[in-house]
Every structure is written in structure tokens, then in C-alpha cells.
Scaffold this active site. Structure first.
Site, mmCIF file in Angstrom:
data_model
loop_
_atom_site.group_PDB
_atom_site.id
_atom_site.type_symbol
_atom_site.label_atom_id
_atom_site.label_comp_id
_atom_site.label_asym_id
_atom_site.label_seq_id
_atom_site.Cartn_x
_atom_site.Cartn_y
_atom_site.Cartn_z
ATOM 1 N N SER A 30 -8.085 14.983 18.998
ATOM 2 C CA SER A 30 -9.142 15.117 20.002
ATOM 3 C C SER A 30 -9.052 16.450 20.734
ATOM 4 O O SER A 30 -9.278 16.534 21.943
ATOM 5 C CB SER A 30 -9.079 13.960 21.017
ATOM 6 O OG SER A 30 -10.255 13.891 21.772
ATOM 7 N N LYS A 36 -17.303 13.848 21.329
ATOM 8 C CA LYS A 36 -16.998 14.614 20.116
ATOM 9 C C LYS A 36 -17.603 13.988 18.859
ATOM 10 O O LYS A 36 -17.600 14.624 17.798
ATOM 11 C CB LYS A 36 -15.487 14.772 19.963
ATOM 12 C CG LYS A 36 -14.836 15.593 21.080
ATOM 13 C CD LYS A 36 -13.355 15.828 20.808
ATOM 14 C CE LYS A 36 -12.698 16.644 21.915
ATOM 15 N NZ LYS A 36 -12.315 15.820 23.085
ATOM 16 N N LYS A 53 -13.569 7.739 16.935
ATOM 17 C CA LYS A 53 -13.210 8.596 18.055
ATOM 18 C C LYS A 53 -12.900 7.780 19.304
ATOM 19 O O LYS A 53 -13.664 6.902 19.700
ATOM 20 C CB LYS A 53 -14.364 9.574 18.360
ATOM 21 C CG LYS A 53 -13.961 10.695 19.271
ATOM 22 C CD LYS A 53 -13.018 11.655 18.595
ATOM 23 C CE LYS A 53 -12.181 12.444 19.585
ATOM 24 N NZ LYS A 53 -11.179 11.650 20.324
ATOM 25 N N SER A 66 -14.146 11.560 25.566
ATOM 26 C CA SER A 66 -14.060 12.294 24.305
ATOM 27 C C SER A 66 -14.863 11.677 23.167
ATOM 28 O O SER A 66 -14.918 12.257 22.074
ATOM 29 C CB SER A 66 -12.600 12.443 23.869
ATOM 30 O OG SER A 66 -11.974 13.506 24.550
#
Length: 391
Positions: free
Chosen positions: A126, A69, A232, A66
Site C-alpha cells: 500500500s 488505491k 485492497k 487506502s
């Protein structure tokens, strides 16, 4: 448009206390630090200068999970900055976006949610569904948005990153590196509002409604490490535990990336040690804030002849704590051929910071306002004004 001035100015800036900057030998020394021992790869960077303070297998291609992102958020923030997207705009959720598995905020097909809340869903929880919903709003489809992501990779000069989706869900041929993730994080942090979202530890969506949803930040360091306000996390069984974290203390912002840690606990401990190392051994001196005027651009064929040239991001120098003093110089170099119109945010040159002949960093310069081409009436008026002055 005729060639603009190639070099606008060369000025000396005294920093009150002069500094000695990180040398190649010191960078080599940093690689020997006992940091990120549990991670497959890692990188520690000071944000303003881009100086790498520690690195380990930083160019090894690995699944980013993730952390993908980060690029998704970068393109979203660009769209907001360019006013192609409004923060209070309601976005309709497609069947495709609602069907996303993994981390999600449980959007339903046909539901409408504001860009502001979708950003919270991505930054805090997320949310894969929120990521796809905004990607489709910006580019029309997830595939089209992925093309934009990979185009941005090229623009940033990254050699070891390729995206296949906007979420980081497992996909063949999707990879990145600790180095590339740090550069993407640095670029995302140019949009200073992003930390208003990534710094939130908990919040709610659809507050007071039957389908109210509690958001808890996947990045626990936001709560448990002073100064951390993003960015993140990532996890899949293949990628293991990943994190690109950023923290700011005493006006110094650093980015710490780890990939392939064995557990979330190890991931957080490794990043915390990297941040400790940065703040204990280095400090910065702020030269310019984002938006500070650096010089002026004078274009005879522009509607407004003079336009302020400003810093596109905060600009600092970096030095080791306790080092000696010195002077630095800044050199403003403008692009040679500037074509009108020039949009607000477009690069028109760069600010080069030097220690004698050693280039320390380069930062983009932009225009404060959009520069439009002069109308015929404006040009005719200037002709008459020049004739009057010569009489």
C-alpha cells in the site's frame, strides 16, 4: 460510418442444469443476514453478474482510506492495457512522491524503479510513494491524475465518490461508499493480471541491495483464507479499518467490501463471514471467458470488413445452490452508429442475459483488434470486386 446492425442475434443457451436466479425477495432476505455487524457499511457482490448478495448502509459516504488505491490501480492497469505505460519501464521518483507519509516503500527522490516493482509496492505494501510516482508518470502530476480518477467515477456512473488524492491519506471532501468501492473493484478485476500482484503475501524490492525492502501484504486474508487473491485494505483514524477483498472458488468470484470496522481482526472476520455466505449459498455457471468470440462486426468502410466481437470480461449466470432448472437467453445488441477508427477495448455493444423477460445482467462487448478506416485503395478494390461479381 453507416449504422451497424442493431441486434445481431438472439440465442438460447442451455446450461445443462437450468437455474432459478436471485429474486428481489431473496435480495431482501439477504439484507437480514447477520453479516458485517461490526462494520459501518458493507456490500457483497458476485463479480461477473454484479449481483448484490448482501448490503448494509452501502450508500453511506465514508472516508475510503487506502481503498482509494483501487481507483489508482484501475487507471494504472488501463494505461498498461493501452500501452501508454510499459511494465518494465523505469520511473524516476519525484521529490513530491518521495515525501509521502503513511504506508510507503521508502522511495528516494531521483531513484528509478520499474513499473512492475512500483505495482508490487502499491498492491502488497500500500505504498503511498509508489502510488504518487506512477500517477505522476501517467498524468504529469498528482492533481492531474486525481482529475482522471474523478472522471472515471463519472464514467462508471458512481454518485457518492470523490477523490482528492491518489493515496487515501486524510483529505477534506474525499469520500466513497461500500457500493462504489465494489463497483470499482469489479472494474479493476477486468484486468486479470492485477491479482498476480494483489495475491502476493510477501516479496522483496531492491533484492540484494543495501536498501533491500521486505514487502508484506496488508491483506492477511491472502494467506489465511483459501481463494482470496486481493484486493485492497485501508486504515486511518477517521476511516477505521476497511477492506475490499476478492476470492474465487469453483469459477465463482465474489467481492466483499467493509468500511469502518473497529479493528483489523474484526475487519477480517467480517469479510471472511461474507465470503463464507457467498460460497455456501450461491454458485455460478460460466457462459463466456474474457476474449471469447460472441459475434462478428461487418463494416463496409473498415480496412478489414469483418472483425470479431468478443467478451470484454468473463460472463456468468448466478443461482442459489439447489435451485431448479430453466433456460436462459442471450441477446447481443450493437451500438447503432459506430465511428471509425474503433480502438481495441472500445465498447461496441453489450450482451444481455435474460430469464424469459427478466434481464439478469448486461456485459460490454468489444472488438478483438483495432478497426482502422479503409484506405482509398481498399475501397476502390472493393468496388471493382463488386462489379466483377455482378457481371
Amino acid at each position: 460510418m453507416k449504422k451497424a446492425l442493431c441486434i445481431i442475434s438472439l440465442v438460447c443457451i442451455l446450461i445443462g442444469n437450468a437455474v432459478t436466479f436471485v429474486s428481489a425477495e431473496e435480495e431482501k432476505e439477504n439484507t437480514d443476514q447477520k453479516l458485517a455487524e461490526d462494520a459501518k457499511s458493507a456490500l457483497l457482490m458476485e463479480r461477473d453478474t454484479g449481483k448484490i448478495l448482501f448490503h448494509k448502509n452501502e450508500h453511506e459516504k465514508l472516508p475510503p482510506a487506502s481503498m482509494t488505491k483501487i481507483m489508482t490501480l484501475l487507471l494504472i492497469m488501463e494505461a498498461l492495457d493501452e500501452e501508454k505505460l510499459k511494465i518494465n519501464e523505469q520511473v524516476r521518483v519525484s521529490e513530491h512522491a518521495a515525501s509521502m507519509g503513511g504506508s510507503q516503500i521508502f522511495l528516494e527522490a531521483g531513484e528509478k524503479m520499474s513499473v512492475d516493482d512500483l505495482l508490487k509496492g502499491i498492491s502488497i505494501a500500500s505504498g503511498n510513494d509508489a502510488s504518487v510516482a506512477l500517477a505522476e508518470r501517467i498524468a504529469g502530476s498528482e492533481d492531474a491524475f486525481v482529475e482522471k480518477m474523478n472522471q472515471k467515477v463519472k464514467e462508471l456512473g458512481l454518485k457518492n465518490t470523490k477523490f482528492q488524492n491518489v493515496t487515501g491519506l486524510p483529505a477534506d471532501g474525499q469520500y466513497s461508499t461500500a457500493h462504489d468501492m465494489a463497483v470499482m473493484s469489479k472494474e479493476l478485476l477486468k484486468y486479470e493480471d492485477i491479482t498476480n500482484y494483489t495475491s502476493i503475501y510477501e516479496d522483496y524490492l531492491r533484492k540484494g541491495e543495501d536498501n533491500e525492502f521486505w514487502l508484506v501484504n496488508t491483506n492477511r486474508l491472502v494467506k489465511f483464507y483459501a481463494g482470496v487473491d486481493g484486493l485492497k485494505t485501508g486504515y486511518t483514524s477517521e476511516a477505521k479499518y476497511c477492506l475490499s477483498a476478492t476470492a474465487e472458488k469453483e469459477e465463482m468470484r465474489v467481492i466483499a467490501v467493509v468500511m469502518g470496522a473497529s479493528s483489523s481482526k474484526e475487519r477480517n472476520e467480517q469479510v471472511s463471514k461474507m465470503l463464507d455466505y457467498a460460497f455456501n449459498h450461491y454458485q455460478t455457471q460460466k457462459l463466456f471467458e474474457k476474449g471469447d468470440k460472441i459475434t462478428e462486426l461487418n463494416l463496409t468502410k473498415a480496412e478489414n470488413k469483418k472483425t470479431d466481437v468478443v467478451a470484454a470480461e468473463s460472463i456468468s449466470t448466478l443461482f442459489k445452490r439447489g435451485d431448479s432448472f430453466d433456460n436462459i437467453t442471450t441477446e447481443v445488441v450493437m451500438k447503432e452508429d459506430i465511428q471509425l477508427p474503433v480502438q481495441k477495448g472500445d465498447s461496441v455493444g453489450e450482451l444481455i442475459i435474460k430469464d424469459k423477460d427478466n434481464i439478469l445482467s448486461k456485459s460490454n462487448l468489444t472488438v478483438k483488434d483495432t478497426i482502422h478506416e479503409a484506405t482509398f485503395g481498399t475501397l476502390w478494390k472493393r468496388v471493382w470486386q463488386n462489379m466483377a461479381k455482378n457481371d
